[in-house]
Design a protein around this motif. Sequence first.
Motif, PDB file in Angstrom:
ATOM      1  N   ILE A 233      42.741  46.945  41.931  1.00  0.00           N
ATOM      2  CA  ILE A 233      42.271  45.546  41.925  1.00  0.00           C
ATOM      3  C   ILE A 233      41.324  45.394  43.115  1.00  0.00           C
ATOM      4  O   ILE A 233      41.668  45.717  44.257  1.00  0.00           O
ATOM      5  CB  ILE A 233      43.448  44.563  42.004  1.00  0.00           C
ATOM      6  N   ASN A 234      40.123  44.976  42.829  1.00  0.00           N
ATOM      7  CA  ASN A 234      39.092  44.938  43.875  1.00  0.00           C
ATOM      8  C   ASN A 234      38.529  43.526  44.022  1.00  0.00           C
ATOM      9  O   ASN A 234      38.423  42.776  43.048  1.00  0.00           O
ATOM     10  CB  ASN A 234      37.950  45.889  43.525  1.00  0.00           C
ATOM     11  N   GLN A 235      38.143  43.244  45.263  1.00  0.00           N
ATOM     12  CA  GLN A 235      37.513  41.949  45.505  1.00  0.00           C
ATOM     13  C   GLN A 235      36.007  42.075  45.241  1.00  0.00           C
ATOM     14  O   GLN A 235      35.381  43.050  45.672  1.00  0.00           O
ATOM     15  CB  GLN A 235      37.754  41.496  46.949  1.00  0.00           C
ATOM     16  N   ASN A 236      35.484  41.094  44.545  1.00  0.00           N
ATOM     17  CA  ASN A 236      34.043  41.082  44.260  1.00  0.00           C
ATOM     18  C   ASN A 236      33.316  40.366  45.397  1.00  0.00           C
ATOM     19  O   ASN A 236      33.951  39.668  46.197  1.00  0.00           O
ATOM     20  CB  ASN A 236      33.785  40.357  42.937  1.00  0.00           C
ATOM     21  N   PRO A 237      31.986  40.517  45.485  1.00  0.00           N
ATOM     22  CA  PRO A 237      31.231  39.858  46.578  1.00  0.00           C
ATOM     23  C   PRO A 237      31.458  38.343  46.619  1.00  0.00           C
ATOM     24  O   PRO A 237      31.465  37.734  47.684  1.00  0.00           O
ATOM     25  CB  PRO A 237      29.782  40.191  46.251  1.00  0.00           C
ATOM     26  N   ASP A 238      31.714  37.730  45.450  1.00  0.00           N
ATOM     27  CA  ASP A 238      31.914  36.262  45.443  1.00  0.00           C
ATOM     28  C   ASP A 238      33.384  35.892  45.691  1.00  0.00           C
ATOM     29  O   ASP A 238      33.816  34.793  45.384  1.00  0.00           O
ATOM     30  CB  ASP A 238      31.444  35.683  44.102  1.00  0.00           C
ATOM     31  N   LYS A 239      34.179  36.857  46.243  1.00  0.00           N
ATOM     32  CA  LYS A 239      35.584  36.639  46.619  1.00  0.00           C
ATOM     33  C   LYS A 239      36.535  36.582  45.419  1.00  0.00           C
ATOM     34  O   LYS A 239      37.717  36.355  45.580  1.00  0.00           O
ATOM     35  CB  LYS A 239      35.786  35.362  47.480  1.00  0.00           C
ATOM     36  N   THR A 240      36.021  36.661  44.204  1.00  0.00           N
ATOM     37  CA  THR A 240      36.931  36.737  43.050  1.00  0.00           C
ATOM     38  C   THR A 240      37.461  38.168  42.968  1.00  0.00           C
ATOM     39  O   THR A 240      36.976  39.045  43.673  1.00  0.00           O
ATOM     40  CB  THR A 240      36.210  36.379  41.734  1.00  0.00           C
ATOM     41  N   TYR A 241      38.459  38.365  42.094  1.00  0.00           N
ATOM     42  CA  TYR A 241      39.058  39.699  41.962  1.00  0.00           C
ATOM     43  C   TYR A 241      38.860  40.218  40.548  1.00  0.00           C
ATOM     44  O   TYR A 241      38.821  39.444  39.591  1.00  0.00           O
ATOM     45  CB  TYR A 241      40.569  39.626  42.283  1.00  0.00           C
ATOM     46  N   SER A 242      38.721  41.533  40.446  1.00  0.00           N
ATOM     47  CA  SER A 242      38.707  42.112  39.099  1.00  0.00           C
ATOM     48  C   SER A 242      39.569  43.369  39.067  1.00  0.00           C
ATOM     49  O   SER A 242      39.825  44.003  40.089  1.00  0.00           O
ATOM     50  CB  SER A 242      37.282  42.389  38.628  1.00  0.00           C
ATOM     51  N   ILE A 243      40.019  43.683  37.864  1.00  0.00           N
ATOM     52  CA  ILE A 243      40.955  44.804  37.685  1.00  0.00           C
ATOM     53  C   ILE A 243      40.229  45.953  36.986  1.00  0.00           C
ATOM     54  O   ILE A 243      39.603  45.750  35.947  1.00  0.00           O
ATOM     55  CB  ILE A 243      42.170  44.351  36.822  1.00  0.00           C
TER      56      ILE A 243
END
Lengths: 88, 385
Positions: free
Chosen positions: A49-59
């Motif tokens: 699970i990684n944080q995206n540049p816009d602070k959202t998360y994706s799996i």
Amino acid sequence: MALGIGCTARPGNSRNNKTGSWRVFYPIMDTEKCTKCGTCQLICPEGCINQNPDKTYSIDLDYCKGCGMCAEECPDKAKAISMVKEEK
Amino acid sequence: MTMEIMEGSIAIAETVRLCRPQVIPAYPITPQTHIVEGLASIIADGRLDAEYICVESEFSALSACIGASTAGSRVYSATTSQGLALMTEVVFNAAGMRLPIVMGIANRAISAPLSIWNDQQDSIMMRDSGWIQLYAEDNQEAIDMHILAYKVCEDHNILLPAFVCFDGFILSHVYEPVDLPSQELVDEFLGPFNPYQKLDPKDPISFGMYATPEYYMEFRYEHDQAVHRAAEAIKKYGKEFGEMFGRDYSELVVGYKLEDADIALVAMGSICGTVKDAIDEMRADGKKVGLLNLRCFRPFPSTDVAKALAHVNTIAVLDKNVSLGAKGAVAIEIKEACYGSNIPVYDYILGLGGRDVRKKDIKKIVELAEKGEGDMFYGLREEVL
Ligand code: SF4
Ligand code: SF4
């Protein structure tokens, strides 16, 4: 892809050998509900699970093993992750 | 040819020296001890330029072999019985990683009850590990098979580890005349180790990685194919060996007075010597008995066995092991090889834990087979049961 002899692997090999294939359930994240607390990222044993540049998360489902810990630990007020059965 | 009278273990140690392994990790265990002691002396005396690693267990011995082999070295180790059992996890890894490690097995019974004496249960229990398994009848064969094993294992079309099995004490501790080949000939036959792939910081590679369900089965298939291919490689290099050293190993099964035999005995290892003597005496009495000596148990030479035994009326298998709850392992394989031929295959489990097998026992077994009595532990002491 031909198999190497004796289960050898070169650096970066995991890019080819995805480990998400043996999952029974996979997580879906509802980004609307997510409070961006980051718990799931901390808890995921596969680090997928990684944080995206816009602070959202994706799996990253290529490597998620479907253990469900992210869904379990996502705080009650959000409950932004649910586990769904794989259809194969 | 100059014959020398040597102890089996020392002859094996000297042969390993001739094969020029670069790393020898080993842990001493009866009856293998003299081999690794011999090798330690050879290295200490400067007669072999190799690293001798005194490890703290057999698990470490084979682990160090794996490390050294992946780093591109020719390696050797030897073990037996519980030592081999302690290595089990690593035995499977070495095979799966397709490393051409040669390991001498001074065959010994498995505990419990503790026994240091000979039978073949230890290597037999590793039959599914993906190692080649060769069985020597005498010390000359034990010597020759070590050299041959390196040649087969290191072939880039094979890349497998091999056990060279010889009966503990019966061969390992016995003095008999042997022809130790010259260094020049062994060098010419083997050549330097040319690894197919190795650890190299300039070109990084990891060995023994994991395989997901999408790939695991294919790895096992490839491994199985390599073990099957080894049969042809042993025959090919066994023939070459014969041309160079004068002793032919181009056959995985060797018959003795088998051509016109009615009854065939099937056996592996040193017992074959006793069987041949018993056959000579039975032949003198007019009994048409022959022997099929299995030199190789993995790969199992099913086609060769079926062909060699096609004309006999009865097959009696002498098993120095037992797959508890089933039969002797060799008999199971012989039955499979002869399936459909309608030749009865009787199994005799004998000689376990060092129990003597004499000519009179072999004759008794032939009598039992003639009467159709088999599939038994032969020579049980009924009074202690
Ligand atoms: S299910 Fe498990 S492996 Fe997959 S993302 Fe969630 S915590 Fe990570
Ligand atoms: S644990 Fe739940 S709320 Fe927190 S970041 Fe992950 S999905 Fe969003």
